[in-house]
Enzyme design. Structure first.
Site, PDB file in Angstrom:
ATOM      1  N   ASP A 162     -70.722  65.912  -8.483  1.00  0.00           N
ATOM      2  CA  ASP A 162     -69.437  66.359  -8.791  1.00  0.00           C
ATOM      3  C   ASP A 162     -68.955  67.524  -9.510  1.00  0.00           C
ATOM      4  O   ASP A 162     -68.215  68.403  -8.990  1.00  0.00           O
ATOM      5  CB  ASP A 162     -68.812  64.935  -9.422  1.00  0.00           C
ATOM      6  CG  ASP A 162     -69.097  63.707  -8.745  1.00  0.00           C
ATOM      7  OD1 ASP A 162     -69.785  63.838  -7.425  1.00  0.00           O
ATOM      8  OD2 ASP A 162     -69.090  62.723  -9.437  1.00  0.00           O
ATOM      9  N   SER A 210     -63.447  61.959  -8.491  1.00  0.00           N
ATOM     10  CA  SER A 210     -64.303  62.677  -9.454  1.00  0.00           C
ATOM     11  C   SER A 210     -63.248  63.379 -10.330  1.00  0.00           C
ATOM     12  O   SER A 210     -63.067  64.658 -10.792  1.00  0.00           O
ATOM     13  CB  SER A 210     -64.880  64.005  -8.823  1.00  0.00           C
ATOM     14  OG  SER A 210     -66.118  63.821  -9.078  1.00  0.00           O
ATOM     15  N   SER A 211     -62.406  62.578 -10.977  1.00  0.00           N
ATOM     16  CA  SER A 211     -61.250  63.070 -11.929  1.00  0.00           C
ATOM     17  C   SER A 211     -62.295  63.633 -13.303  1.00  0.00           C
ATOM     18  O   SER A 211     -62.075  64.568 -13.781  1.00  0.00           O
ATOM     19  CB  SER A 211     -60.523  62.200 -12.497  1.00  0.00           C
ATOM     20  OG  SER A 211     -61.138  60.795 -12.669  1.00  0.00           O
ATOM     21  N   ARG A 221     -63.322  65.885  -5.812  1.00  0.00           N
ATOM     22  CA  ARG A 221     -63.791  66.237  -4.731  1.00  0.00           C
ATOM     23  C   ARG A 221     -63.946  64.977  -3.890  1.00  0.00           C
ATOM     24  O   ARG A 221     -63.775  63.837  -4.375  1.00  0.00           O
ATOM     25  CB  ARG A 221     -65.420  66.704  -5.021  1.00  0.00           C
ATOM     26  CG  ARG A 221     -66.182  65.634  -5.723  1.00  0.00           C
ATOM     27  CD  ARG A 221     -67.143  64.780  -4.907  1.00  0.00           C
ATOM     28  NE  ARG A 221     -67.773  63.573  -5.554  1.00  0.00           N
ATOM     29  CZ  ARG A 221     -67.098  62.321  -5.770  1.00  0.00           C
ATOM     30  NH1 ARG A 221     -65.907  62.104  -5.190  1.00  0.00           N
ATOM     31  NH2 ARG A 221     -67.726  61.206  -6.529  1.00  0.00           N
ATOM     32  N   GLU A 276     -74.629  59.994  -0.180  1.00  0.00           N
ATOM     33  CA  GLU A 276     -74.039  59.249  -1.158  1.00  0.00           C
ATOM     34  C   GLU A 276     -75.190  58.488  -1.922  1.00  0.00           C
ATOM     35  O   GLU A 276     -76.187  58.040  -1.409  1.00  0.00           O
ATOM     36  CB  GLU A 276     -73.187  57.973  -0.568  1.00  0.00           C
ATOM     37  CG  GLU A 276     -71.966  57.698  -1.812  1.00  0.00           C
ATOM     38  CD  GLU A 276     -71.018  59.003  -1.878  1.00  0.00           C
ATOM     39  OE1 GLU A 276     -71.427  59.787  -2.745  1.00  0.00           O
ATOM     40  OE2 GLU A 276     -70.207  58.984  -0.932  1.00  0.00           O
ATOM     41  N   HIS A 277     -75.064  58.462  -3.270  1.00  0.00           N
ATOM     42  CA  HIS A 277     -76.332  58.280  -4.084  1.00  0.00           C
ATOM     43  C   HIS A 277     -77.753  58.964  -3.917  1.00  0.00           C
ATOM     44  O   HIS A 277     -78.855  58.462  -3.973  1.00  0.00           O
ATOM     45  CB  HIS A 277     -76.657  56.773  -3.950  1.00  0.00           C
ATOM     46  CG  HIS A 277     -75.326  56.024  -4.697  1.00  0.00           C
ATOM     47  ND1 HIS A 277     -75.101  56.036  -6.192  1.00  0.00           N
ATOM     48  CD2 HIS A 277     -74.259  55.442  -4.275  1.00  0.00           C
ATOM     49  CE1 HIS A 277     -73.842  55.400  -6.372  1.00  0.00           C
ATOM     50  NE2 HIS A 277     -73.512  55.027  -5.545  1.00  0.00           N
ATOM     51  N   ASP A 327     -77.649  62.410  -4.991  1.00  0.00           N
ATOM     52  CA  ASP A 327     -78.020  63.583  -5.782  1.00  0.00           C
ATOM     53  C   ASP A 327     -78.927  63.391  -6.975  1.00  0.00           C
ATOM     54  O   ASP A 327     -79.800  64.156  -7.217  1.00  0.00           O
ATOM     55  CB  ASP A 327     -76.692  64.088  -6.665  1.00  0.00           C
ATOM     56  CG  ASP A 327     -75.764  63.188  -7.106  1.00  0.00           C
ATOM     57  OD1 ASP A 327     -76.043  61.990  -7.293  1.00  0.00           O
ATOM     58  OD2 ASP A 327     -74.776  63.365  -7.661  1.00  0.00           O
ATOM     59  N   GLY A 343     -59.721  57.010 -11.267  1.00  0.00           N
ATOM     60  CA  GLY A 343     -60.474  55.617 -10.933  1.00  0.00           C
ATOM     61  C   GLY A 343     -60.686  55.541  -9.482  1.00  0.00           C
ATOM     62  O   GLY A 343     -61.013  54.592  -8.924  1.00  0.00           O
ATOM     63  N   GLY A 392     -62.516  57.334  -7.411  1.00  0.00           N
ATOM     64  CA  GLY A 392     -63.736  57.888  -6.786  1.00  0.00           C
ATOM     65  C   GLY A 392     -63.735  59.309  -6.312  1.00  0.00           C
ATOM     66  O   GLY A 392     -64.527  59.821  -5.533  1.00  0.00           O
TER      67      GLY A 392
HETATM   68  C1  GLA Z   1     -70.799  59.358  -8.990  1.00  0.00           C
HETATM   69  C2  GLA Z   1     -71.647  60.355  -9.523  1.00  0.00           C
HETATM   70  C3  GLA Z   1     -72.305  61.471  -8.484  1.00  0.00           C
HETATM   71  C4  GLA Z   1     -72.987  60.743  -7.461  1.00  0.00           C
HETATM   72  C5  GLA Z   1     -72.105  59.792  -6.806  1.00  0.00           C
HETATM   73  C6  GLA Z   1     -72.587  58.862  -5.664  1.00  0.00           C
HETATM   74  O1  GLA Z   1     -69.529  60.195  -8.390  1.00  0.00           O
HETATM   75  O2  GLA Z   1     -70.993  61.141 -10.530  1.00  0.00           O
HETATM   76  O3  GLA Z   1     -73.242  62.298  -9.459  1.00  0.00           O
HETATM   77  O4  GLA Z   1     -74.122  60.004  -7.839  1.00  0.00           O
HETATM   78  O5  GLA Z   1     -71.473  58.879  -7.861  1.00  0.00           O
HETATM   79  O6  GLA Z   1     -73.236  59.721  -4.743  1.00  0.00           O
END
Ligand code: GLA
Length: 392
Positions: A198, A146-147, A38, A44-45, A47, A142, A144
């Protein structure tokens, strides 16, 4: 085209089938599951503070292929990853007669084992199945993107197919339960105190759509471990508590935060400041996109980045430079870091006609070496027909 060539779902499947045939000659896999990575456009930060997020699925993801095996007396599962550059073992076997504990090694195994362990809680003990599963991901590790969530959700989708005839207890997972299960697996087996964004988008993503997700009462529990991410989760929880709320979502405005400012440390104040303003930006951003007001959405992206840099302190010099370089290009609406931060990717909203110019500008001026991806918003987790590839 100067963006990276992305591995397609078909290529991922062809590679896995080849690997399967090499390892198990004269045998065919029967199950194929795929789940996307995704990119988060804004929010951001948010959830784990029960706020809004606005992510989309991307066309790269993780695929799991395999089949059930006959041995039901002593059920065992075999996992193998096709990932290259791994320092750990690429395969392992797991006895599932007993309760499954987190693995000492290989570490990557915990993402799949965690999902399996939680999934099996829904299966009658005498119905456990042996299986083999081969795993491959096209998500840059790595970066960011969401692997890890895509591995978890692909594994869970594989298990749903494997066990589809065995509705023990309340086995049949709803999609929300599935996202929560995968999130819990990451928290408890991989030891990352993540929120559910994610895994949620990996399940629910829809082609051509970004999805505004309202995470009120996601009921995701946080196992606090060490590390910056966990520390920030804790600051947010403290701020909410000081302000007399369960989570920061319930703080009505920055004024309310200002009133409680004296009671909290400067760091806690800054973290809360980001979350509260980001919640407003995320809702405004979704509205702006709906109105096709790209300029406004872009402005909110820049603001989000600035807040993540200044208040949440999860950006870094490289991400800041990428955003500034993108901003200097005509036709770029907005840019920001995406995901947890401390490295990874920026996401940029740019006119199609300016994409090449943007890439050129960054290539020529960025102090590091950047890689570029162009993603279409893509569908969420699904079973993929194996016949087509086998018939080729
Ligand atoms: C990572 C976490 C998510 C979210 C983001 C920041 O991807 O897995 O749950 O907190 O950081 O938005």
């Amino acid at each position: 085209m100067s963006s990276e060539k992305l591995t397609t779902v078909e290529e991922l499947q062809a590679n896995l089938i080849n690997a399967y045939h090499e390892e198990f000659p004269n045998d065919e896999p029967t199950i194929c599951a795929f789940a996307p990575g995704r990119v988060n456009l804004i929010g951001e930060h948010s959830d784990y503070n029960s706020c809004f997020v606005f992510p989309m699925g991307i066309s790269v993801g993780t695929m799991v292929i395999g089949k059930a095996l006959d041995d039901q007396e002593n059920p065992k599962c075999y996992f193998r990853t096709l990932a290259e550059d791994l320092k750990e073992s690429k395969s392992f076997e797991l006895d599932i007669t007993e309760q499954i504990k987190p693995l000492e090694s290989p570490k990557w195994g915990n993402y799949v084992v965690g999902v399996l362990a939680l999934f099996l809680e829904r299966i009658k003990p005498n119905k456990k199945k042996s299986f083999r599963a081969l795993i491959s991901t096209s998500v840059p590790i790595g970066g960011g993107l969401s692997s890890s969530a895509s591995i978890e959700v692909a594994m869970c989708t594989f298990l749903e197919i494997l066990y589809q005839d065995e509705y023990a207890y309340d086995l049949q997972l709803s999609q929300v339960e599935k996202a929560l299960l995968c999130c819990k697996a990451e928290q408890t087996y991989a030891n990352v105190p993540c929120g559910v964004m994610d895994q949620y988008i990996s399940c629910f993503a829809k082609a051509d759509h970004a999805i505004l997700v309202d995470l009120t009462n996601s009921n995701v529990k946080h196992e606090l471990t060490s590390g910056k991410f966990a520390e920030n989760v804790e600051h947010c929880q403290q701020a909410a508590k000081i302000l007399g709320h369960k989570n920061l979502r319930d703080v009505s405005s920055i004024d309310e935060l200002e009133q409680g400012r004296d009671k909290m440390s400067p760091v806690t104040y800054r973290r809360a400041h980001h979350v509260i303003t980001e919640m407003q930006r995320t809702q405004a951003g979704a509205q702006a996109l709906e109105n096709k007001d790209y300029k406004e959405f872009g402005r909110l992206m820049y603001e989000s980045h600035e807040s993540l840099r200044k208040y949440f302190e999860v950006s870094c010099a490289e991400l800041d430079q990428l955003v500034e370089l993108a901003r200097s290009v005509d036709g770029v609406f907005g840019s920001r870091m995406t995901g947890a931060g401390f490295g990874g990717c920026t996401v940029t909203l740019v006119k199609k006609s300016s994409v090449e110019k943007c890439i050129e500008t960054i290539k020529n001026n960025y102090k590091g070496k950047a890689t570029f991806y162009q993603f279409e918003p893509s569908d969420g987790a699904r079973s993929i027909d194996l016949k087509k590839s086998n018939d080729k």
